[in-house]
Design an enzyme around this catalytic site. Structure first.
Site, PDB file in Angstrom:
ATOM      1  N   ASN A  58     -10.108  -0.663  -1.045  1.00 56.47           N
ATOM      2  CA  ASN A  58      -8.645  -0.557  -0.969  1.00 56.47           C
ATOM      3  C   ASN A  58      -8.042  -1.110  -2.263  1.00 56.47           C
ATOM      4  O   ASN A  58      -8.002  -2.316  -2.469  1.00 56.47           O
ATOM      5  CB  ASN A  58      -8.151  -1.339   0.250  1.00 56.47           C
ATOM      6  CG  ASN A  58      -6.647  -1.248   0.441  1.00 56.47           C
ATOM      7  OD1 ASN A  58      -5.936  -0.735  -0.420  1.00 56.47           O
ATOM      8  ND2 ASN A  58      -6.179  -1.756   1.567  1.00 56.47           N
ATOM      9  N   CYS A  68       0.812  -1.226   0.000  1.00 57.90           N
ATOM     10  CA  CYS A  68       0.000   0.000   0.000  1.00 57.90           C
ATOM     11  C   CYS A  68       0.839   1.266   0.000  1.00 57.90           C
ATOM     12  O   CYS A  68       0.327   2.351  -0.278  1.00 57.90           O
ATOM     13  CB  CYS A  68      -0.949   0.002   1.193  1.00 57.90           C
ATOM     14  SG  CYS A  68      -2.078  -1.383   1.143  1.00 57.90           S
ATOM     15  N   HIS A 119      -4.072   7.026   2.211  1.00 54.85           N
ATOM     16  CA  HIS A 119      -4.363   5.692   1.674  1.00 54.85           C
ATOM     17  C   HIS A 119      -5.757   5.279   2.147  1.00 54.85           C
ATOM     18  O   HIS A 119      -6.140   5.546   3.286  1.00 54.85           O
ATOM     19  CB  HIS A 119      -3.297   4.721   2.191  1.00 54.85           C
ATOM     20  CG  HIS A 119      -3.582   3.292   1.873  1.00 54.85           C
ATOM     21  ND1 HIS A 119      -3.826   2.853   0.590  1.00 54.85           N
ATOM     22  CD2 HIS A 119      -3.653   2.187   2.675  1.00 54.85           C
ATOM     23  CE1 HIS A 119      -4.028   1.546   0.621  1.00 54.85           C
ATOM     24  NE2 HIS A 119      -3.937   1.117   1.871  1.00 54.85           N
TER      25      HIS A 119
HETATM   26  O1  UT7 Z   1      -4.059  -1.449   3.173  1.00 51.76           O
HETATM   27  C1  UT7 Z   1      -3.208  -2.257   3.920  1.00 51.76           C
HETATM   28  C2  UT7 Z   1      -3.346  -1.999   5.346  1.00 51.76           C
HETATM   29  N1  UT7 Z   1      -4.565  -2.579   5.820  1.00 51.76           N
HETATM   30  C3  UT7 Z   1      -5.285  -1.947   6.716  1.00 51.76           C
HETATM   31  O2  UT7 Z   1      -4.948  -0.850   7.101  1.00 51.76           O
HETATM   32  C4  UT7 Z   1      -6.477  -2.672   7.279  1.00 51.76           C
HETATM   33  C5  UT7 Z   1      -6.456  -2.599   8.785  1.00 51.76           C
HETATM   34  N2  UT7 Z   1      -7.512  -3.332   9.429  1.00 51.76           N
HETATM   35  C6  UT7 Z   1      -8.815  -3.025   9.314  1.00 51.76           C
HETATM   36  O3  UT7 Z   1      -9.177  -2.164   8.551  1.00 51.76           O
HETATM   37  C7  UT7 Z   1      -9.797  -3.739  10.189  1.00 51.76           C
HETATM   38  O4  UT7 Z   1      -9.108  -4.462  11.181  1.00 51.76           O
HETATM   39  C8  UT7 Z   1     -10.764  -4.702   9.429  1.00 51.76           C
HETATM   40  C9  UT7 Z   1     -11.743  -3.897   8.600  1.00 51.76           C
HETATM   41  C10 UT7 Z   1      -9.957  -5.627   8.551  1.00 51.76           C
HETATM   42  C11 UT7 Z   1     -11.574  -5.513  10.433  1.00 51.76           C
HETATM   43  O5  UT7 Z   1     -12.291  -4.642  11.294  1.00 51.76           O
HETATM   44  P1  UT7 Z   1     -12.225  -4.850  12.870  1.00 51.76           P
HETATM   45  O6  UT7 Z   1     -13.110  -3.852  13.488  1.00 51.76           O
HETATM   46  O7  UT7 Z   1     -10.766  -4.814  13.269  1.00 51.76           O
HETATM   47  O8  UT7 Z   1     -12.851  -6.269  13.033  1.00 51.76           O
HETATM   48  P2  UT7 Z   1     -12.176  -7.562  13.656  1.00 51.76           P
HETATM   49  O9  UT7 Z   1     -11.123  -8.103  12.765  1.00 51.76           O
HETATM   50  O10 UT7 Z   1     -11.805  -7.239  15.070  1.00 51.76           O
HETATM   51  O11 UT7 Z   1     -13.405  -8.547  13.644  1.00 51.76           O
HETATM   52  C12 UT7 Z   1     -14.572  -8.293  14.424  1.00 51.76           C
HETATM   53  C13 UT7 Z   1     -15.555  -9.404  14.149  1.00 51.76           C
HETATM   54  C14 UT7 Z   1     -14.945 -10.798  14.203  1.00 51.76           C
HETATM   55  O12 UT7 Z   1     -15.881 -11.655  14.797  1.00 51.76           O
HETATM   56  P3  UT7 Z   1     -15.688 -12.108  16.334  1.00 51.76           P
HETATM   57  O13 UT7 Z   1     -14.355 -12.771  16.392  1.00 51.76           O
HETATM   58  O14 UT7 Z   1     -15.728 -10.828  17.116  1.00 51.76           O
HETATM   59  O15 UT7 Z   1     -16.844 -13.011  16.554  1.00 51.76           O
HETATM   60  C15 UT7 Z   1     -14.786 -11.175  12.741  1.00 51.76           C
HETATM   61  O16 UT7 Z   1     -14.837 -12.551  12.534  1.00 51.76           O
HETATM   62  O17 UT7 Z   1     -16.092  -9.250  12.824  1.00 51.76           O
HETATM   63  C16 UT7 Z   1     -15.962 -10.483  12.120  1.00 51.76           C
HETATM   64  N3  UT7 Z   1     -15.798 -10.202  10.706  1.00 51.76           N
HETATM   65  C17 UT7 Z   1     -16.829  -9.990   9.878  1.00 51.76           C
HETATM   66  N4  UT7 Z   1     -18.149 -10.009  10.074  1.00 51.76           N
HETATM   67  C18 UT7 Z   1     -18.937  -9.735   9.018  1.00 51.76           C
HETATM   68  C19 UT7 Z   1     -14.639 -10.080  10.013  1.00 51.76           C
HETATM   69  N5  UT7 Z   1     -14.908  -9.798   8.725  1.00 51.76           N
HETATM   70  C20 UT7 Z   1     -16.246  -9.742   8.615  1.00 51.76           C
HETATM   71  C21 UT7 Z   1     -17.124  -9.491   7.545  1.00 51.76           C
HETATM   72  N6  UT7 Z   1     -18.457  -9.487   7.785  1.00 51.76           N
HETATM   73  N7  UT7 Z   1     -16.677  -9.213   6.290  1.00 51.76           N
END
Ligand code: UT7
Length: 334
Positions: free
Chosen positions: A288, A117, A258
């Site tokens: 992204n 990125c 970004h």
């Molecule tokens: O460009 C390169 C750099 N990348 C980034 O900067 C991305 C950085 N990370 C993020 O943007 C975020 O961490 C994400 C958008 C990827 C995830 O958001 P989050 O608020 O950190 O969610 P999480 O990973 O903590 O997941 C929360 C819950 C989980 O369920 P449990 O374990 O709490 O039961 C996931 O399994 O949300 C679940 N989950 C989803 N639910 C519905 C993960 N993906 C999805 C989904 N739909 N697509």
């Protein structure tokens, strides 16, 4: 710091986004997710997906052509082409070479720069320094990625996040002192490699039936780890580059971050004390697109809805796999 031959500036922009749209509603039918979750957690509504069989160069060439046409520049006058990408048509030859050939840029040399990125901002810095050195007059810098080629559309953790697209900018020496690309702060930290990567397909684990069966050619991300570092580091380098130039958030006309997650963007803007009205956001439309996010934002503010003027201070900032991150300060000329 003044350079002997003058700063580089962005003379022109171009872009290509595929026509194919993949909406949150489409993804609801593919994995266990919801439009509400995706919008609330990321800010994304839809992303563009390149037709299968067309590689990265297809998009990069189109973005490059538009960029040169807008400036009425003949490709023969290009000195160099740099493509920031992690999804080249093939591991080698370079995408830059394919762009060179398609444009007929017979005098140019070029290469691909791999830094996920951060690929575009790192490429922009390299291109700017080629101009500043006095050795190059016209450098084309492209950010282009076909993320759909490395995303597992059965993995809800990643498939909702990414899209395809390409953006290009033409760098030249700025005619007036004090304008153009003024400064940058860039970093890389390999201890972050385990949190965001593609495990197979490189020299350590070449492609095999096993790697394909185990889905090791797709993006892996530990979202929470990446999120925490992204918020901290993008803000830190942004504040640093501003301080190095005796500026602060109030001096910025626009922040061009970004586009990985709207919440990351908002958190960075808050630390820089920049209101969201001065932050360029298009993650809702394109998601992204990795190396393409920042040039797609530049296209929006230069062409789609022009809102950048001579003398404006702009700050670009990115964070990605590596980890790699950085910020570039520029003062708009033209
Ligand atoms: O460009 C390169 C750099 N990348 C980034 O900067 C991305 C950085 N990370 C993020 O943007 C975020 O961490 C994400 C958008 C990827 C995830 O958001 P989050 O608020 O950190 O969610 P999480 O990973 O903590 O997941 C929360 C819950 C989980 O369920 P449990 O374990 O709490 O039961 C996931 O399994 O949300 C679940 N989950 C989803 N639910 C519905 C993960 N993906 C999805 C989904 N739909 N697509």
């Amino acid at each position: 710091m003044p350079t002997p031959y003058g700063n580089a500036y962005i003379r022109s922009v171009g872009r290509f986004v595929p026509a194919g749209r993949l909406t949150n509603q489409d993804l609801e039918k593919m994995v266990d997710t919801s439009d509400e979750w995706i919008r609330a957690r990321t800010g994304i509504r839809e992303r563009r997906i390149l037709e299968p069989g067309l590689g990265n160069s297809y998009m990069a060439i189109r973005a490059a052509r538009e960029c040169l046409e807008r400036a009425d520049v003949n490709p023969i006058d290009l000195d160099a082409i740099i493509v920031g990408t992690v999804t080249p048509d093939t591991p080698f030859a370079s995408t830059a070479g394919l762009v060179q050939q398609a444009l007929g840029a017979r005098r140019a040399w070029g290469f691909d720069l791999s830094s996920a990125c951060s690929g575009f901002i790192f490429s922009l810095t390299v291109g700017a320094q080629m101009i500043e050195s006095g050795r190059s007059q016209k450098v084309l810098v492209i950010g282009s990625d076909v993320m759909s080629s490395v995303v597992d559309y059965a993995d809800r953790n990643t498939c909702v996040l990414f899209g395809d697209g390409a953006g290009a900018v033409l760098l030249e020496r700025v005619p007036e002192a004090g304008y153009g690309i003024l400064d940058f702060v860039h970093r890389v930290d390999g201890s972050g490699a385990e949190f965001l990567n593609i495990k197979a397909g490189g020299s350590r684990m070449p492609a095999s039936i096993e790697t394909v069966k185990n889905k090791l050619h797709f993006v892996f991300q530990d979202g929470r780890q990446v999120y925490k570092r992204a918020v901290t580091e993008m803000a830190n380098v942004s504040l640093q580059v501003l301080a190095n130039n005796h500026l602060n958030g109030k001096d910025l006309a626009l922040f061009v971050p970004h586009q990985a997650n709207l919440r990351i963007i908002e958190a960075c803007a808050a630390r820089l004390a920049i209101g969201m009205d001065r932050v360029v956001v298009n993650i809702d439309r394109y998601a992204n697109t990795n190396g393409a996010t920042i040039p797609l934002c530049l296209y929006d503010i230069c062409v789609e809805q022009p809102r950048v003027n001579k003398g404006d201070y702009l700050l670009m900032s990115a964070f990605g796999a590596g980890f790699s991150w950085g910020s570039i300060l520029l003062r708009w000329w033209q």
